[in-house]
Design a protein around this motif. Structure first.
Motif, PDB file in Angstrom:
ATOM      1  N   THR A 235      -4.114 -10.189  19.038  1.00 35.38           N
ATOM      2  CA  THR A 235      -2.705 -10.284  18.690  1.00 35.38           C
ATOM      3  C   THR A 235      -2.497 -10.976  17.348  1.00 35.38           C
ATOM      4  N   ASN A 236      -3.580 -11.257  16.644  1.00 35.82           N
ATOM      5  CA  ASN A 236      -3.485 -11.874  15.331  1.00 35.82           C
ATOM      6  C   ASN A 236      -3.265 -10.779  14.282  1.00 35.82           C
ATOM      7  N   TYR A 237      -2.035 -10.646  13.855  1.00 32.79           N
ATOM      8  CA  TYR A 237      -1.691  -9.576  12.921  1.00 32.79           C
ATOM      9  C   TYR A 237      -1.765 -10.022  11.467  1.00 32.79           C
ATOM     10  N   GLY A 238      -2.261 -11.208  11.219  1.00 32.25           N
ATOM     11  CA  GLY A 238      -2.372 -11.694   9.850  1.00 32.25           C
ATOM     12  C   GLY A 238      -3.192 -10.790   8.954  1.00 32.25           C
ATOM     13  N   PRO A 239      -4.415 -10.394   9.355  1.00 28.35           N
ATOM     14  CA  PRO A 239      -5.195  -9.483   8.513  1.00 28.35           C
ATOM     15  C   PRO A 239      -4.523  -8.135   8.287  1.00 28.35           C
ATOM     16  N   VAL A 240      -3.721  -7.695   9.266  1.00 23.43           N
ATOM     17  CA  VAL A 240      -3.000  -6.424   9.095  1.00 23.43           C
ATOM     18  C   VAL A 240      -1.957  -6.559   7.986  1.00 23.43           C
ATOM     19  N   PHE A 241      -1.239  -7.676   7.974  1.00 26.16           N
ATOM     20  CA  PHE A 241      -0.287  -7.917   6.890  1.00 26.16           C
ATOM     21  C   PHE A 241      -1.008  -7.995   5.547  1.00 26.16           C
ATOM     22  N   ALA A 242      -2.171  -8.624   5.545  1.00 28.06           N
ATOM     23  CA  ALA A 242      -2.942  -8.725   4.303  1.00 28.06           C
ATOM     24  C   ALA A 242      -3.376  -7.338   3.825  1.00 28.06           C
ATOM     25  N   LEU A 243      -3.801  -6.479   4.739  1.00 26.93           N
ATOM     26  CA  LEU A 243      -4.182  -5.117   4.369  1.00 26.93           C
ATOM     27  C   LEU A 243      -2.994  -4.347   3.800  1.00 26.93           C
ATOM     28  N   CYS A 244      -1.830  -4.534   4.388  1.00 27.85           N
ATOM     29  CA  CYS A 244      -0.625  -3.848   3.878  1.00 27.85           C
ATOM     30  C   CYS A 244      -0.302  -4.302   2.452  1.00 27.85           C
ATOM     31  N   VAL A 245      -0.458  -5.591   2.187  1.00 28.65           N
ATOM     32  CA  VAL A 245      -0.220  -6.101   0.837  1.00 28.65           C
ATOM     33  C   VAL A 245      -1.223  -5.496  -0.146  1.00 28.65           C
ATOM     34  N   LEU A 246      -2.492  -5.469   0.243  1.00 30.48           N
ATOM     35  CA  LEU A 246      -3.531  -4.913  -0.634  1.00 30.48           C
ATOM     36  C   LEU A 246      -3.307  -3.421  -0.879  1.00 30.48           C
ATOM     37  N   ALA A 247      -2.851  -2.704   0.134  1.00 28.46           N
ATOM     38  CA  ALA A 247      -2.584  -1.270  -0.026  1.00 28.46           C
ATOM     39  C   ALA A 247      -1.365  -1.014  -0.902  1.00 28.46           C
ATOM     40  N   MET A 248      -0.462  -1.986  -0.959  1.00 25.85           N
ATOM     41  CA  MET A 248       0.763  -1.833  -1.733  1.00 25.85           C
ATOM     42  C   MET A 248       0.554  -2.119  -3.217  1.00 25.85           C
ATOM     43  N   ILE A 249      -0.435  -2.931  -3.547  1.00 23.18           N
ATOM     44  CA  ILE A 249      -0.633  -3.381  -4.930  1.00 23.18           C
ATOM     45  C   ILE A 249      -0.836  -2.225  -5.910  1.00 23.18           C
ATOM     46  N   PRO A 250      -1.700  -1.222  -5.639  1.00 27.87           N
ATOM     47  CA  PRO A 250      -1.872  -0.137  -6.626  1.00 27.87           C
ATOM     48  C   PRO A 250      -0.582   0.588  -6.960  1.00 27.87           C
ATOM     49  N   LEU A 251       0.281   0.823  -5.960  1.00 28.32           N
ATOM     50  CA  LEU A 251       1.537   1.522  -6.220  1.00 28.32           C
ATOM     51  C   LEU A 251       2.490   0.654  -7.038  1.00 28.32           C
ATOM     52  N   LEU A 252       2.512  -0.647  -6.751  1.00 32.02           N
ATOM     53  CA  LEU A 252       3.362  -1.539  -7.534  1.00 32.02           C
ATOM     54  C   LEU A 252       2.917  -1.588  -8.992  1.00 32.02           C
ATOM     55  N   VAL A 253       1.608  -1.663  -9.207  1.00 38.29           N
ATOM     56  CA  VAL A 253       1.084  -1.675 -10.576  1.00 38.29           C
ATOM     57  C   VAL A 253       1.431  -0.364 -11.282  1.00 38.29           C
ATOM     58  N   LEU A 254       1.264   0.761 -10.583  1.00 33.62           N
ATOM     59  CA  LEU A 254       1.606   2.059 -11.170  1.00 33.62           C
ATOM     60  C   LEU A 254       3.072   2.116 -11.552  1.00 33.62           C
ATOM     61  N   PHE A 255       3.938   1.643 -10.670  1.00 30.72           N
ATOM     62  CA  PHE A 255       5.371   1.702 -10.948  1.00 30.72           C
ATOM     63  C   PHE A 255       5.748   0.776 -12.102  1.00 30.72           C
ATOM     64  N   ILE A 256       5.193  -0.424 -12.131  1.00 31.30           N
ATOM     65  CA  ILE A 256       5.548  -1.387 -13.174  1.00 31.30           C
ATOM     66  C   ILE A 256       5.163  -0.881 -14.555  1.00 31.30           C
ATOM     67  N   PHE A 257       3.992  -0.272 -14.667  1.00 29.76           N
ATOM     68  CA  PHE A 257       3.486   0.125 -15.978  1.00 29.76           C
ATOM     69  C   PHE A 257       3.926   1.529 -16.403  1.00 29.76           C
ATOM     70  N   THR A 258       4.509   2.301 -15.495  1.00 34.67           N
ATOM     71  CA  THR A 258       4.879   3.672 -15.869  1.00 34.67           C
ATOM     72  C   THR A 258       6.367   3.959 -15.800  1.00 34.67           C
ATOM     73  N   GLN A 259       7.129   3.207 -15.009  1.00 33.82           N
ATOM     74  CA  GLN A 259       8.530   3.565 -14.827  1.00 33.82           C
ATOM     75  C   GLN A 259       9.318   3.511 -16.128  1.00 33.82           C
ATOM     76  N   ARG A 260       8.973   2.567 -17.005  1.00 29.78           N
ATOM     77  CA  ARG A 260       9.698   2.470 -18.265  1.00 29.78           C
ATOM     78  C   ARG A 260       9.494   3.712 -19.129  1.00 29.78           C
ATOM     79  N   PHE A 261       8.238   4.154 -19.221  1.00 31.10           N
ATOM     80  CA  PHE A 261       7.946   5.339 -20.010  1.00 31.10           C
ATOM     81  C   PHE A 261       8.457   6.608 -19.337  1.00 31.10           C
ATOM     82  N   MET A 262       8.371   6.650 -18.015  1.00 32.81           N
ATOM     83  CA  MET A 262       8.856   7.818 -17.300  1.00 32.81           C
ATOM     84  C   MET A 262      10.365   7.958 -17.431  1.00 32.81           C
ATOM     85  N   LEU A 263      11.091   6.851 -17.275  1.00 36.90           N
ATOM     86  CA  LEU A 263      12.543   6.899 -17.403  1.00 36.90           C
ATOM     87  C   LEU A 263      12.961   7.273 -18.822  1.00 36.90           C
ATOM     88  N   LYS A 264      12.201   6.771 -19.802  1.00 38.43           N
ATOM     89  CA  LYS A 264      12.479   7.146 -21.188  1.00 38.43           C
ATOM     90  C   LYS A 264      12.272   8.636 -21.389  1.00 38.43           C
TER      91      LYS A 264
END
Length: 273
Positions: A235-264
């Protein structure tokens, strides 16, 4: 020319809406570093960073699943862009009745629900002996995205003046070279729109990999996270939350570095022609 500043009520509303969208991310982050003693107290904020969840998460199959998701995502998006850009350009520039019916045939793919086609797709994949491969995921995602991507590229192509192609033709540029050297760079706003609106659907997909893959070595991120949770039988869901954060990082990096150029690029594409 000075920018017109938004009124105070508008700014307050935008800040509140922004916080509402940020709340799930902030909640996920704080749960991934919360000490087990206060983990099940949702209103209690962590007093220190507890990083053991991340070490447990990284000891699993995270990096292998991350690589599988990256391969499938890049492969599906790249193949869809190549096929749909050429199809959309051709259908937009040809006025024959046959091409009109072909365009309508492409559009019918947008009204077929994905869930309703899973059973026949599963039987087809097994008949072709393509099951349990990353290739089948790339093919399925590509087939599912081609109708929308073709419609998108066709609409953007119609906003580009034909005179550019006529000038290139006079200079001796052939159709294939004309498309890849002249037209495709002008269609980058459509490419950016397609990538930003569909990369999340592939990266976060849970159902398709779960149905068509049965080998842990080829599993993508989302099914791997669920399997990690059930395999631990805890019932320890801590590692699951950690995995979700790690899985989210690539998409956040992609959005941060591309949204400005894409919107332009989208703004430039909207005034083109």
């Amino acid at each position: 020319m000075e920018r017109k500043r938004a009124s105070l009520p508008t700014e307050i509303v935008l800040i509140v809406v922004g916080l509402l969208f940020l709340f799930p991310i902030l909640y996920l982050l704080q749960m991934s570093v919360k000490h087990p003693g206060i983990f099940y107290k949702p209103l209690t904020l962590p007093d220190r960073l507890y990083l053991d969840y991340y070490s447990k998460a990284l000891h699993g199959d995270f990096f292998r699943s991350l690589a599988n998701s990256a391969i499938v995502t890049v492969g599906a998006l790249g193949l869809t862009i190549v096929i749909a850009s050429m199809a959309g350009y051709t259908l937009a520039r040809r006025s024959d009745r046959l091409f009109h019916y072909v365009f309508l045939l492409f559009m019918t793919g947008m009204i077929i629900p994905t869930v309703g086609s899973l059973i026949p797709l599963f039987k087809l994949v097994n008949a072709l002996q393509l099951g349990n491969t990353r290739t089948v995921l790339v093919i399925l995602y590509t087939a599912g995205f081609i109708p929308f991507a073709t419609f998108l590229y066709s609409a953007f192509t119609k906003s580009i003046p034909r005179e550019l192609e006529e000038s290139a033709g006079i200079d001796g540029c052939g159709p294939f070279r004309m498309f890849w050297t002249l037209m495709f760079p002008l269609l980058l706003p459509a490419t950016g729109t397609f990538i930003l609106t569909n990369v999340y659907g592939i990266w976060n997909d849970f159902v398709t990999p779960l149905i068509f893959l049965n080998s842990p070595e080829k599993m993508t991120l989302m099914p791997m996270i669920v399997q990690f949770m059930y395999n631990k039988q805890s019932t320890n869901y801590g590692p699951v939350f950690a995995l979700c954060v790690l899985a989210m990082i690539p998409l956040l990096v992609l959005f941060i570095f591309t949204q400005r150029f894409m919107l332009k690029g989208l703004v430039l594409g909207s005034v083109k022609g």
